[in-house]
Design a protein around this motif. Sequence first.
Motif, mmCIF file in Angstrom:
data_model
loop_
_atom_site.group_PDB
_atom_site.id
_atom_site.type_symbol
_atom_site.label_atom_id
_atom_site.label_comp_id
_atom_site.label_asym_id
_atom_site.label_seq_id
_atom_site.Cartn_x
_atom_site.Cartn_y
_atom_site.Cartn_z
ATOM 1 N N CYS A 149 0.857 -1.193 0.000
ATOM 2 C CA CYS A 149 0.000 0.000 0.000
ATOM 3 C C CYS A 149 0.893 1.245 0.000
ATOM 4 C CB CYS A 149 -0.896 0.007 1.232
ATOM 5 S SG CYS A 149 -2.021 1.415 1.287
ATOM 6 N N HIS A 151 0.171 4.085 1.024
ATOM 7 C CA HIS A 151 -0.054 4.973 2.170
ATOM 8 C C HIS A 151 1.051 4.739 3.190
ATOM 9 C CE1 HIS A 151 -2.426 6.110 5.988
ATOM 10 N NE2 HIS A 151 -1.918 7.212 5.462
ATOM 11 N N LEU A 152 0.983 3.636 3.927
ATOM 12 C CA LEU A 152 2.003 3.372 4.947
ATOM 13 C C LEU A 152 2.594 1.966 4.839
ATOM 14 C CD1 LEU A 152 0.418 5.162 8.047
ATOM 15 C CD2 LEU A 152 2.307 5.958 6.619
ATOM 16 N N GLY A 153 2.367 1.284 3.733
ATOM 17 C CA GLY A 153 3.136 0.064 3.477
ATOM 18 C C GLY A 153 2.497 -1.258 3.833
ATOM 19 N N CYS A 154 1.232 -1.288 4.239
ATOM 20 C CA CYS A 154 0.605 -2.590 4.516
ATOM 21 C C CYS A 154 0.455 -3.390 3.216
ATOM 22 C CB CYS A 154 -0.789 -2.392 5.119
ATOM 23 S SG CYS A 154 -0.745 -1.687 6.781
ATOM 24 N N CYS A 167 -7.109 -1.888 1.290
ATOM 25 C CA CYS A 167 -6.100 -2.017 2.352
ATOM 26 C C CYS A 167 -6.780 -2.176 3.713
ATOM 27 C CB CYS A 167 -5.185 -0.797 2.347
ATOM 28 S SG CYS A 167 -3.881 -0.936 3.589
ATOM 29 N N CYS A 169 -5.488 -1.686 6.601
ATOM 30 C CA CYS A 169 -4.942 -0.823 7.659
ATOM 31 C C CYS A 169 -5.727 0.482 7.825
ATOM 32 C CB CYS A 169 -3.470 -0.535 7.376
ATOM 33 S SG CYS A 169 -2.462 -2.042 7.464
ATOM 34 N N HIS A 170 -5.867 1.250 6.762
ATOM 35 C CA HIS A 170 -6.585 2.535 6.879
ATOM 36 C C HIS A 170 -7.582 2.724 5.753
ATOM 37 C CE1 HIS A 170 -2.363 2.925 8.381
ATOM 38 N NE2 HIS A 170 -3.021 3.203 9.484
ATOM 39 N N GLY A 171 -7.841 1.648 5.016
ATOM 40 C CA GLY A 171 -8.948 1.673 4.056
ATOM 41 C C GLY A 171 -8.659 2.191 2.663
ATOM 42 N N SER A 172 -7.397 2.405 2.311
ATOM 43 C CA SER A 172 -7.143 2.841 0.932
ATOM 44 C C SER A 172 -7.683 1.799 -0.045
ATOM 45 C CB SER A 172 -5.643 3.058 0.695
ATOM 46 O OG SER A 172 -5.229 4.223 1.354
HETATM 47 S S1 FES Z 1 -1.312 1.465 4.898
HETATM 48 FE FE1 FES Z 1 -2.891 1.126 3.497
HETATM 49 S S2 FES Z 1 -4.322 2.627 3.953
HETATM 50 FE FE2 FES Z 1 -2.754 2.997 5.332
#
Ligand code: FES
Length: 232
Positions: A149, A151-154, A167, A169-172
């Motif tokens: 991802c 955003h922050l790598g999930c 995603c 983690c935070h819904g991207s």
């Molecule tokens: S790591 Fe994927 S939305 Fe934050």
Amino acid sequence: MNADDINQPPITPQQYEVLHGGGAEAAEITRQRLSRRHFLRRSMLAVWGLSATAAVAGALDMLYPNLAGQFGAVLNVGKKSKMPAAIPTKFKLGQAGVFYFQNAKTYMIHMAKDTHFLLSGTNLTDQLVSETVLKDSDGSYWIAVYQRCVHLGCTVPFRDDCDSFKCPCHGSHYNVDGEYLDGPAPRSLDRFIFTFSGEDVMVNTGVLNQKVPHPETGTRLIAVPGVPCSAA
Ligand code: FES
């Protein structure tokens, strides 16, 4: 006294006498001592040379690690025939249109030739290039999407239930081709450079296209999925 003298065994009084009296014996003793000195010098030079070579080899190994067969190298993820194409609304992970390769951290996307794109003509051609979408000789389209991802790598899973990547983690949320849909991600999913070698799909996991921005009208390739993702 110099360093050589320290390393030599003391001579006997008899040898001292011979040395200072001259003659064949003195010459022989002197020759032996000089030979030993040369031998020691050469040994020290050889040891120093081996140490220097090992240090240089170690430094090169750190700078250019051997990644053969590992993430970061060009990886063969399999035969094209094992990854049948589909139109985006018919994608099914591992069976049609989208295939995951853990060793390459890659989703191979294979869109059928009758996929409906929102663009046409040179706009479509240019956008395919900028999003690292490869058109195959049979008219189908391929993308190698990095699982991470932006955003922050999930790790982003593909969701069969909503034809998209979501995603946890935070819904991207990303479309089947990795294009951004919604959420905090700053751009679309990244894509690896890849090629075909005969029937094999070769993904260069060391080279990414990280420059696919949020799509707009005029750049979006695939329609937004009509089915929302259910709560995970
Ligand atoms: S790591 Fe994927 S939305 Fe934050």
